[in-house]
Design an enzyme around this catalytic site. Structure first.
Site, mmCIF file in Angstrom:
data_model
loop_
_atom_site.group_PDB
_atom_site.id
_atom_site.type_symbol
_atom_site.label_atom_id
_atom_site.label_comp_id
_atom_site.label_asym_id
_atom_site.label_seq_id
_atom_site.Cartn_x
_atom_site.Cartn_y
_atom_site.Cartn_z
ATOM 1 N N TYR A 56 4.924 -8.292 9.383
ATOM 2 C CA TYR A 56 5.316 -6.652 8.665
ATOM 3 C C TYR A 56 5.384 -5.896 10.137
ATOM 4 O O TYR A 56 4.539 -5.626 10.580
ATOM 5 C CB TYR A 56 4.021 -6.432 7.940
ATOM 6 N N HIS A 132 2.279 -17.664 3.307
ATOM 7 C CA HIS A 132 2.896 -16.151 2.907
ATOM 8 C C HIS A 132 4.208 -16.937 1.555
ATOM 9 O O HIS A 132 4.391 -16.279 0.770
ATOM 10 C CB HIS A 132 3.870 -15.700 3.858
ATOM 11 N N PRO A 211 1.993 -3.887 -7.501
ATOM 12 C CA PRO A 211 1.574 -3.800 -8.828
ATOM 13 C C PRO A 211 2.236 -2.853 -9.648
ATOM 14 O O PRO A 211 1.893 -2.599 -11.017
ATOM 15 C CB PRO A 211 -0.006 -3.447 -8.619
ATOM 16 N N GLY A 215 6.582 0.758 -6.621
ATOM 17 C CA GLY A 215 6.446 2.301 -6.943
ATOM 18 C C GLY A 215 7.038 2.874 -8.106
ATOM 19 O O GLY A 215 6.911 4.242 -8.480
ATOM 20 N N GLY A 219 6.475 6.639 -11.916
ATOM 21 C CA GLY A 219 7.365 7.792 -12.757
ATOM 22 C C GLY A 219 8.029 8.703 -11.648
ATOM 23 O O GLY A 219 8.285 10.008 -12.177
#
Length: 335
Positions: A56, A132, A211, A215, A219
């Site tokens: 990352y 990974h 999850p 994003g 909403g």
């Protein structure tokens, strides 16, 4: 925050923090001191589970996330659980914003990876070390044998597999018990529910990444959403195109209706749904904002009954949805 147990004995906060976005894939990296402040604030809010990986970062600083996570958590190291990952690198020669992945889980590569991660994370051990991505050129038994050796050496305490499938998981688990799988899971990406009976049978936890569908389920993104094509993977994700806003309108309306009923937000409802499905599911949403850290932590306080979870499942089965980002392409480039 309430705690949950992954595997037999790895206790973590019910919601963890996915740290990737501070350094990778969601825009230009956040300044390191700002990231450190956010990570320590997360701990104050009750987060004790922090997820990172050796890859990352950016082409110029590919290991940035582990380094900043290590610095941030060093003063509280004995009070938190750190997950990191090995086994892939990016094909930085690709012109794509979302760089293809090159899997590599050869034992010597794993050994080099764990030493680098330990150094960057400023720790003597990694609480949960994930493969990974599966490497088709290396047998699961071989990877599991290395994990068993690292456990005996005290360099890792538990291990897991990201984007696991049943066959690979069973073979690996038979050699060295797997503590958790880390798979994509959200209201828009439910295909890994097929693995639930297997992890329940084997006593393995399920760490849910993305999850909130990267994003989207907050909403907060409409047709006018614009993402940096150099640094932000959302610029190429199907759920964020202007056309899909209309396709997903009923889904977001359903989320908002539940949110209003429970005095919550759409994001909280989307995570409470999975938390209330199984006691061994731990979502790891990422964010760069303090108020979102607070909001996400609040999802653990929402308790849906089994009947309410079933109602949500039925609605999700019926509602129209766009395609959702399914992950970076795995390259066939040789090692």
């Amino acid at each position: 925050m309430d705690k949950r147990v992954l595997g037999s004995d790895l206790e973590v906060s019910a919601i963890g923090l996915g740290c990737m976005g501070f350094s990778h894939a969601y825009g230009a990296p956040v300044p390191e001191q700002e990231t450190i402040q956010m990570l320590r604030y997360a701990y104050e809010l009750g987060y004790t589970f922090f997820d990172t990986a050796e890859i990352y970062g950016t082409p110029g600083d590919p290991n940035a996330n582990e380094r900043v996570v290590g610095e941030a958590l060093q003063p509280i190291r004995n009070h938190v659980k750190i997950a990191s990952k090995f086994g892939i690198r990016f094909d930085y020669d690709s012109p794509q914003v979302n760089k293809p992945l090159i899997p590599d889980s050869r034992p010597e590569v794993i050994r080099a990876s764990v030493e680098g991660s330990l150094k960057r994370l400023r720790t003597d051990y990694i609480d949960l070390y994930f493969q990974h991505r599966i490497d088709p050129a290396v047998e699961p038994e071989t990877v599991a044998e290395v994990m068993g050796e690292l456990v005996k050496e005290g360099k890792i305490l538990h291990w897991g597999i990201s984007e696991a499938n049943e066959a690979y998981l069973r073979r690996a688990h038979a050699v060295c018990p797997v503590t958790a799988v880390q798979n994509r899971y959200s209201m828009m990406a439910r295909f890994h529910e097929a693995l639930f009976p297997v992890v329940e049978e084997l006593g393995i936890g399920f760490v849910a990444f993305s999850p909130m569908a990267n994003g989207f389920l907050t909403g907060k993104y409409g047709k006018d959403a614009v993402f940096d094509r150099k640094y932000d993977y959302r610029s190429g994700m199907p759920q964020f195109t202007p056309e899909t806003v209309d396709v997903n309108r009923e889904l977001l309306a359903m989320l908002n209706a539940f949110a209003e009923e429970y005095h919550a937000t759409a994001a909280q409802v989307s995570m409470a749904w999975m938390l209330c499905k199984k006691p061994w599911i731990v979502p790891i949403p990422g964010t760069r904002k303090a108020d979102r850290l607070q909001e996400n932590a609040g999802a653990a306080k929402i308790h849906f009954s089994a009947t309410e979870v079933e109602k949500l499942d039925r609605l999700l089965d019926q509602l129209p949805m766009s395609e959702v980002f399914g992950g970076s392409r795995v390259s066939n480039q040789t090692k």
